[in-house]
Design a protein around this motif. Sequence first.
Motif, short mmCIF file in Angstrom:
data_model
loop_
_atom_site.label_atom_id
_atom_site.label_comp_id
_atom_site.label_asym_id
_atom_site.label_seq_id
_atom_site.Cartn_x
_atom_site.Cartn_y
_atom_site.Cartn_z
N PRO A 63 0.84 -1.19 0.00
CA PRO A 63 0.00 0.00 0.00
C PRO A 63 0.88 1.25 0.00
CG PRO A 63 -0.56 -1.49 1.82
CD PRO A 63 0.69 -2.01 1.22
N GLY A 64 0.66 2.15 -0.94
CA GLY A 64 1.45 3.38 -1.00
C GLY A 64 2.73 3.26 -1.80
N SER A 65 2.95 2.12 -2.45
CA SER A 65 4.21 1.93 -3.20
C SER A 65 4.20 2.71 -4.52
CB SER A 65 4.46 0.44 -3.45
OG SER A 65 3.38 -0.13 -4.16
N GLY A 66 3.02 3.21 -4.94
CA GLY A 66 2.95 4.02 -6.17
C GLY A 66 2.31 3.31 -7.35
N LYS A 67 1.54 2.26 -7.09
CA LYS A 67 0.92 1.50 -8.18
C LYS A 67 0.02 2.39 -9.04
CE LYS A 67 -1.05 -1.38 -5.23
NZ LYS A 67 -0.51 -0.83 -3.95
N GLY A 68 -0.91 3.08 -8.36
CA GLY A 68 -1.87 3.92 -9.10
C GLY A 68 -1.18 5.03 -9.87
N THR A 69 -0.19 5.66 -9.25
CA THR A 69 0.54 6.77 -9.87
C THR A 69 1.24 6.30 -11.15
OG1 THR A 69 0.93 7.66 -7.66
CG2 THR A 69 2.39 8.45 -9.43
N GLN A 70 1.91 5.18 -11.08
CA GLN A 70 2.63 4.68 -12.25
C GLN A 70 1.67 4.16 -13.32
OE1 GLN A 70 5.93 5.03 -12.84
NE2 GLN A 70 6.14 6.12 -10.91
N ARG A 89 4.81 6.99 4.94
CA ARG A 89 4.91 8.45 4.76
C ARG A 89 4.00 8.89 3.60
NH1 ARG A 89 7.13 12.15 1.82
NH2 ARG A 89 7.95 10.69 0.28
N ARG A 90 4.05 8.14 2.50
CA ARG A 90 3.24 8.51 1.32
C ARG A 90 1.75 8.42 1.60
NH1 ARG A 90 6.34 5.28 -3.57
NH2 ARG A 90 8.36 6.31 -3.36
N ILE A 91 1.34 7.33 2.27
CA ILE A 91 -0.11 7.15 2.51
C ILE A 91 -0.64 8.25 3.44
CG2 ILE A 91 -1.90 5.63 3.45
CD1 ILE A 91 -0.17 3.25 2.68
N ASN A 128 0.30 11.15 3.59
CA ASN A 128 0.22 12.41 2.85
C ASN A 128 -0.70 12.33 1.64
OD1 ASN A 128 2.07 14.15 4.26
ND2 ASN A 128 3.68 12.72 3.63
N ARG A 129 -1.39 11.21 1.45
CA ARG A 129 -2.11 10.97 0.19
C ARG A 129 -3.32 11.90 0.02
NH1 ARG A 129 -2.84 5.01 -2.16
NH2 ARG A 129 -3.57 4.50 -0.06
N ASN A 130 -4.01 12.20 1.11
CA ASN A 130 -5.11 13.20 1.04
C ASN A 130 -6.18 12.89 0.01
OD1 ASN A 130 -4.31 14.91 3.08
ND2 ASN A 130 -2.87 16.02 1.72
N ALA A 137 11.16 3.26 -4.47
CA ALA A 137 11.43 4.28 -3.43
C ALA A 137 11.92 5.59 -4.03
CB ALA A 137 12.45 3.73 -2.44
N LYS A 138 12.23 5.57 -5.32
CA LYS A 138 12.78 6.76 -5.98
C LYS A 138 11.66 7.72 -6.37
CE LYS A 138 15.00 4.13 -8.98
NZ LYS A 138 15.87 3.64 -10.04
N PRO A 139 12.02 8.95 -6.80
CA PRO A 139 10.98 9.89 -7.23
C PRO A 139 10.17 9.36 -8.41
CG PRO A 139 13.10 11.00 -6.94
CD PRO A 139 13.36 9.54 -6.83
N VAL A 140 8.95 9.87 -8.56
CA VAL A 140 7.99 9.35 -9.55
C VAL A 140 8.61 9.21 -10.95
CG1 VAL A 140 5.83 9.87 -10.77
CG2 VAL A 140 5.99 10.25 -8.31
N GLU A 141 9.29 10.25 -11.43
CA GLU A 141 9.81 10.21 -12.81
C GLU A 141 10.92 9.17 -12.96
OE1 GLU A 141 8.43 11.34 -15.43
OE2 GLU A 141 6.91 12.37 -14.23
N1 LIG Z 1 7.75 7.68 -6.41
C1 LIG Z 1 7.04 8.44 -5.55
N2 LIG Z 1 7.66 9.30 -4.71
C2 LIG Z 1 6.93 10.04 -3.83
N3 LIG Z 1 5.58 10.00 -3.72
C3 LIG Z 1 4.92 9.14 -4.52
C4 LIG Z 1 5.60 8.31 -5.47
N4 LIG Z 1 4.68 7.57 -6.13
C5 LIG Z 1 3.48 7.90 -5.61
N5 LIG Z 1 3.62 8.85 -4.66
C6 LIG Z 1 2.55 9.44 -3.83
O1 LIG Z 1 2.33 8.49 -2.79
C7 LIG Z 1 0.94 8.30 -2.57
C8 LIG Z 1 0.57 6.83 -2.84
O2 LIG Z 1 0.69 6.58 -4.25
P1 LIG Z 1 -0.35 5.66 -4.99
O3 LIG Z 1 -0.03 5.72 -6.43
O4 LIG Z 1 -1.73 5.98 -4.56
O5 LIG Z 1 0.10 4.22 -4.39
P2 LIG Z 1 -0.66 2.82 -4.31
O6 LIG Z 1 -1.69 2.80 -5.40
O7 LIG Z 1 0.42 1.79 -4.50
O8 LIG Z 1 -1.24 2.77 -2.94
C9 LIG Z 1 0.22 9.30 -3.48
O9 LIG Z 1 -0.07 10.47 -2.73
C10 LIG Z 1 1.23 9.59 -4.58
O10 LIG Z 1 1.10 10.89 -5.08
#
Ligand SMILES: Nc1ncnc2c1ncn2[C@@H]1O[C@H](COP(=O)(O)OP(=O)(O)O)[C@@H](O)[C@H]1O
Length: 221
Positions: A29-36, A138-140, A142-144, A185-189
Amino acid sequence: MGTANDSSKDISVRLAEKKPKVVFVLGGPGSGKGTQCEKIVQDFGYTHLSAGDLLRAEKNSGSENGIMIQNMMNEGKIVPSEVTIKLLQKAMLESGNDKFLIDGFPRNEENRAAFEAVTKIEPEFVLYFNCSEKEMERRILNRNQGREDDNIETIRKRFKVFLESSLPVIEYYKGKGKVREIDAAKPVEEVFEEVKGIFNPPEVRKVVGGRGWGRGCCAIL
Ligand SMILES: Nc1ncnc2c1ncn2[C@@H]1O[C@H](COP(=O)(O)OP(=O)(O)O)[C@@H](O)[C@H]1O
Ligand SMILES: Nc1ccn([C@@H]2O[C@H](COP(=O)(O)OP(=O)(O)O)[C@@H](O)[C@H]2O)c(=O)n1
Ligand SMILES: [Mg+2]
C-alpha cells in the motif's frame, strides 16, 4: 433460463474471446501502483483497472455487498475473490480495450487461484513496486484522497496483510519467471524511467530503422 452460474460463465467466455493481455501491478500500500499506472496508460495504451477503486465504487453504489466491502477495507482485509473478479471482468468487457493493467490484484492466493480458474487468463508479467514500509507509510499519510483506510491503525493492518498474503503471490510469479521488479522508493519520474524500460524492451529499442516493422515500431524508436 440463465442462472447466476450461467451468467458468470457467459461473461468469462465473452472475455476469453477478446484474448486480453493482462499485466498485474503489485506492491505494498502506497508503493505508487496507481501513480505509475496512470503514466503507463498515457504512453502505452493500456486500460488501468484498480481493484481497490472498483471495490470503492461498488461500495458507494449502495450494492448488497457495500457494507461487507466497507468493513473489509476498514480492517485492511481482502474482499472475497468472487466479488472482485466480477467487477474486474465487467470493467474489462465494458472498456472496449484488450490491454489491461490490473492494479492491486491478485492480493492473496485465493485471488490468484480464483482469477486463473474463472477467467483462464495468465498475466503477461507482474510489475512489482518494491518500497520500504517507512516510505509507504509516509506517502499514505500524505495521500489526502479522503480514504477511510488511510489511517495509521488500518495502514499497519494493510502492511501485515501485504507481508503475509500478497508477497507469497509475488513469490509464486517469481517462480514462473514473470516478475519485473522496480525500485519504487525513488521519485515518480525515476521510477517511471525504469517502468518504461519494461514496456519498451531494450532489444526492440536497439532496432533502429529495422525493416519489416509495422506501425508500432515508429512509436518505439
Ligand atoms: N515515487 C514516488 N515518490 C513520492 N511519492 C509518490 C511516489 N509515487 C506515488 N507517490 C505518492 O504516494 C501516494 C501513494 O501513491 P499511490 O499511487 O496511490 O500508491 P498505491 O496505489 O500503490 O497505494 C500518493 O499520494 C502519490 O502521489
Ligand atoms: N484485490 C483486492 C484489492 C483491494 N482490496 C481492498 O481494498 C483496499 C484498498 O486497496 P487499494 O489497492 O485501493 O490500496 P492501495 O494499495 O492503493 O493503497 C485493500 O486494503 C483491501 O481491503 C481487496 O479486498 N482486494
Ligand atoms: Mg492504489
